[in-house]
Structure formats: C-alpha cells, structure tokens
Design a protein around this motif. Structure first.
Motif, PDB file in Angstrom:
ATOM      1  N   ILE A 138      20.082  20.754  40.206  1.00 47.54           N
ATOM      2  CA  ILE A 138      20.316  22.248  39.725  1.00 47.54           C
ATOM      3  C   ILE A 138      18.833  22.726  39.510  1.00 47.54           C
ATOM      4  CG2 ILE A 138      21.301  23.697  38.171  1.00 47.54           C
ATOM      5  CD1 ILE A 138      23.398  21.206  38.007  1.00 47.54           C
ATOM      6  N   ALA A 139      18.621  24.076  39.940  1.00 44.77           N
ATOM      7  CA  ALA A 139      17.587  24.780  39.765  1.00 44.77           C
ATOM      8  C   ALA A 139      17.649  25.661  38.540  1.00 44.77           C
ATOM      9  CB  ALA A 139      16.991  25.582  40.882  1.00 44.77           C
ATOM     10  N   ILE A 140      17.565  25.585  37.523  1.00 48.11           N
ATOM     11  CA  ILE A 140      17.897  26.162  36.152  1.00 48.11           C
ATOM     12  C   ILE A 140      17.038  27.302  35.973  1.00 48.11           C
ATOM     13  CG2 ILE A 140      18.310  26.421  33.728  1.00 48.11           C
ATOM     14  CD1 ILE A 140      18.925  23.163  33.969  1.00 48.11           C
ATOM     15  N   ASN A 141      17.429  28.623  36.329  1.00 51.18           N
ATOM     16  CA  ASN A 141      16.587  29.966  36.266  1.00 51.18           C
ATOM     17  C   ASN A 141      16.655  30.367  34.539  1.00 51.18           C
ATOM     18  OD1 ASN A 141      15.935  32.677  36.358  1.00 51.18           O
ATOM     19  ND2 ASN A 141      16.274  32.792  38.458  1.00 51.18           N
ATOM     20  N   PRO A 142      15.294  30.502  34.130  1.00 52.21           N
ATOM     21  CA  PRO A 142      15.322  31.199  32.662  1.00 52.21           C
ATOM     22  C   PRO A 142      15.818  32.519  32.579  1.00 52.21           C
ATOM     23  CG  PRO A 142      13.029  31.246  33.651  1.00 52.21           C
ATOM     24  CD  PRO A 142      13.975  30.437  34.913  1.00 52.21           C
ATOM     25  N   ARG A 143      17.097  32.460  32.774  1.00 51.10           N
ATOM     26  CA  ARG A 143      17.622  33.880  32.893  1.00 51.10           C
ATOM     27  C   ARG A 143      19.150  33.803  32.308  1.00 51.10           C
ATOM     28  NH1 ARG A 143      17.172  38.887  36.842  1.00 51.10           N
ATOM     29  NH2 ARG A 143      18.943  40.128  35.912  1.00 51.10           N
ATOM     30  N   VAL A 144      19.457  34.663  31.638  1.00 50.30           N
ATOM     31  CA  VAL A 144      21.101  34.715  31.102  1.00 50.30           C
ATOM     32  C   VAL A 144      21.535  36.140  31.537  1.00 50.30           C
ATOM     33  CG1 VAL A 144      22.521  34.784  28.895  1.00 50.30           C
ATOM     34  CG2 VAL A 144      20.359  33.420  28.814  1.00 50.30           C
ATOM     35  N   LEU A 145      22.820  35.683  32.251  1.00 48.87           N
ATOM     36  CA  LEU A 145      23.379  36.956  32.829  1.00 48.87           C
ATOM     37  C   LEU A 145      24.478  37.264  32.021  1.00 48.87           C
ATOM     38  CD1 LEU A 145      24.003  35.651  36.408  1.00 48.87           C
ATOM     39  CD2 LEU A 145      22.047  37.180  35.622  1.00 48.87           C
ATOM     40  N   GLY A 146      25.229  36.443  31.124  1.00 51.15           N
ATOM     41  CA  GLY A 146      26.167  36.943  30.117  1.00 51.15           C
ATOM     42  C   GLY A 146      27.560  36.830  30.766  1.00 51.15           C
ATOM     43  N   GLY A 147      27.633  36.542  31.889  1.00 54.15           N
ATOM     44  CA  GLY A 147      29.023  36.442  32.880  1.00 54.15           C
ATOM     45  C   GLY A 147      28.743  36.190  34.365  1.00 54.15           C
ATOM     46  N   GLY A 148      29.824  36.124  34.680  1.00 51.68           N
ATOM     47  CA  GLY A 148      29.690  35.918  36.413  1.00 51.68           C
ATOM     48  C   GLY A 148      30.613  34.563  36.798  1.00 51.68           C
ATOM     49  N   VAL A 149      30.068  33.958  37.671  1.00 52.91           N
ATOM     50  CA  VAL A 149      30.801  32.688  38.171  1.00 52.91           C
ATOM     51  C   VAL A 149      30.004  31.457  37.709  1.00 52.91           C
ATOM     52  CG1 VAL A 149      31.312  31.598  40.423  1.00 52.91           C
ATOM     53  CG2 VAL A 149      31.375  34.068  40.449  1.00 52.91           C
ATOM     54  N   PRO A 150      30.674  30.579  36.920  1.00 53.21           N
ATOM     55  CA  PRO A 150      30.074  29.565  36.434  1.00 53.21           C
ATOM     56  C   PRO A 150      30.126  28.425  37.247  1.00 53.21           C
ATOM     57  CG  PRO A 150      32.454  29.665  35.385  1.00 53.21           C
ATOM     58  CD  PRO A 150      32.087  30.860  36.280  1.00 53.21           C
ATOM     59  N   LEU A 151      29.034  27.529  37.220  1.00 51.30           N
ATOM     60  CA  LEU A 151      29.031  26.502  38.455  1.00 51.30           C
ATOM     61  C   LEU A 151      29.992  25.444  37.727  1.00 51.30           C
ATOM     62  CD1 LEU A 151      27.902  24.619  40.382  1.00 51.30           C
ATOM     63  CD2 LEU A 151      26.110  23.698  38.877  1.00 51.30           C
ATOM     64  N   PHE A 152      30.267  25.045  36.648  1.00 51.26           N
ATOM     65  CA  PHE A 152      31.307  24.040  36.227  1.00 51.26           C
ATOM     66  C   PHE A 152      32.454  25.015  35.645  1.00 51.26           C
ATOM     67  CE2 PHE A 152      26.992  21.932  35.968  1.00 51.26           C
ATOM     68  CZ  PHE A 152      27.337  20.985  36.715  1.00 51.26           C
ATOM     69  N   LYS A 153      33.389  24.729  36.222  1.00 50.40           N
ATOM     70  CA  LYS A 153      34.761  25.309  35.744  1.00 50.40           C
ATOM     71  C   LYS A 153      35.433  24.401  34.523  1.00 50.40           C
ATOM     72  CE  LYS A 153      34.440  27.812  39.493  1.00 50.40           C
ATOM     73  NZ  LYS A 153      33.982  28.928  39.451  1.00 50.40           N
ATOM     74  N   PRO A 154      36.218  25.488  33.715  1.00 50.21           N
ATOM     75  CA  PRO A 154      36.595  24.922  32.548  1.00 50.21           C
ATOM     76  C   PRO A 154      37.908  23.842  32.717  1.00 50.21           C
ATOM     77  CG  PRO A 154      36.728  27.265  32.438  1.00 50.21           C
ATOM     78  CD  PRO A 154      36.336  26.771  33.604  1.00 50.21           C
TER      79      PRO A 154
END
Length: 183
Positions: A138-154
C-alpha cells in the motif's frame, strides 16, 4: 505457486478513490520514485487482476500510452472479475467466471510469477474474505479525502504483519504487509 499481491495507493483516511471514483489525487505524488517502483514490480508480475471498474479505467488509458509500463500493461495477461461484461477488448484480457475464488486459486497455482491486484476494492474484499491475498502493498498518500471508496470494507476483522516500509521523498509511505498467520 504464485502469490497474489494487492498493490494500491490509499489516502491516510483509507480511501482508494474519492467520491464518484475520482483518483486525480494520485497526481499529487506521482513522479520518478513511484514510477521506478511500478516498473520494478512489473518484473515480479505474471498477470494482473481487476474488477470491472478498474478494468474499464485501465483499458481506456493504457492502449494509447507508450513506454515500459504501457508495454507491460498492454501485453500482460489480465484477469477481470465482472458480472456485467461479456466481452473484453483489451489485449490479453480474460473474464473470470462465477466461481471467482476457485479461479483465482487456480491462477495462483498455475502462474510461475506473482499476480497483482490493482485498484478494485470490491474485488479485494471478496478475495480477502477467501484468504486469497498473500501480500498487501500500500502506497499511503499523505492526503485525507474525507469520503470515497475505502480499501478495506466494514465487517471483516483480520490481522496483518508489517514486513517492510519505506518513505519516499514526496511523503508517500510504502508499506508491505502479509496476513498475520503467514509470519
């Protein structure tokens, strides 16, 4: 037996795509280091797995591109999980059937080189549920989107063990994890 490696860019808040599937935030950090890493991974890959949405994005982009990554993307075997597609126009692309877990397991057994899963958060969730992903890069981008499509589903609880990490000059942190039972 080949391994299945999930390779994704994700934001600090866990998103692989923003609202409406937007991935333009990748451009914030794309550059020589990530390109070099991507090219190095090509040598490990014997094939690629995509869900339908990621396949559509990739098939709409790579056939018109040039360079080492484009050559690989256009020539590599591509396996697509879709309940709606019946025909794939991109070269060397194959539809996976309704017995997805069994087919991916067979691909892993039959491939001499590792398989890579790009994007495709829904497909990743299905493969995680069947314990078919052997490594999470996983390349963790230092950004917060605040919503969208999560990689790991609940709804799925599982442990990963860190096997490597490194920080790029643009602030991206590359992490490599394996399921904890494999350590």
């Amino acid at each position: 037996m080949a391994r299945l490696v999930l390779w994704n860019m994700m934001t600090l808040d866990g998103m692989v795509a923003g609202p409406n599937g937007d991935i333009s935030w990748h451009e914030d950090v794309w550059g020589p280091e990530l390109e070099q890493l991507s090219e190095a991974q090509l040598h490990e890959a014997g094939g690629l797995l995509f869900g339908r949405v990621t396949y559509d994005l990739m098939a709409g982009y790579w056939p018109t591109q040039t360079g080492a990554v484009a050559e690989f993307m256009n020539s590599a075997p591509k396996y697509v999980a879709s309940r709606t597609l019946s025909h794939l126009a991109w070269s060397n692309a194959y539809l996976l059937g309704p017995q997805l877990a069994a087919e991916v397991d067979r691909l892993k057994r039959d491939s001499a080189k590792d398989l890579f899963l790009f994007g495709s958060a829904d497909l990743a969730a299905t493969l995680i549920a069947h314990d078919l992903i052997d490594e999470f890069r996983i390349a963790i981008n230092p950004r917060v989107l605040g919503g969208g499509v999560p990689l790991f589903k609940p709804g799925r609880d599982f442990r990963l063990s860190l096997i490597d990490s490194r920080t790029l000059s643009n602030g991206v942190v590359i992490t490599r994890h394996v399921p904890a039972h494999e350590v």
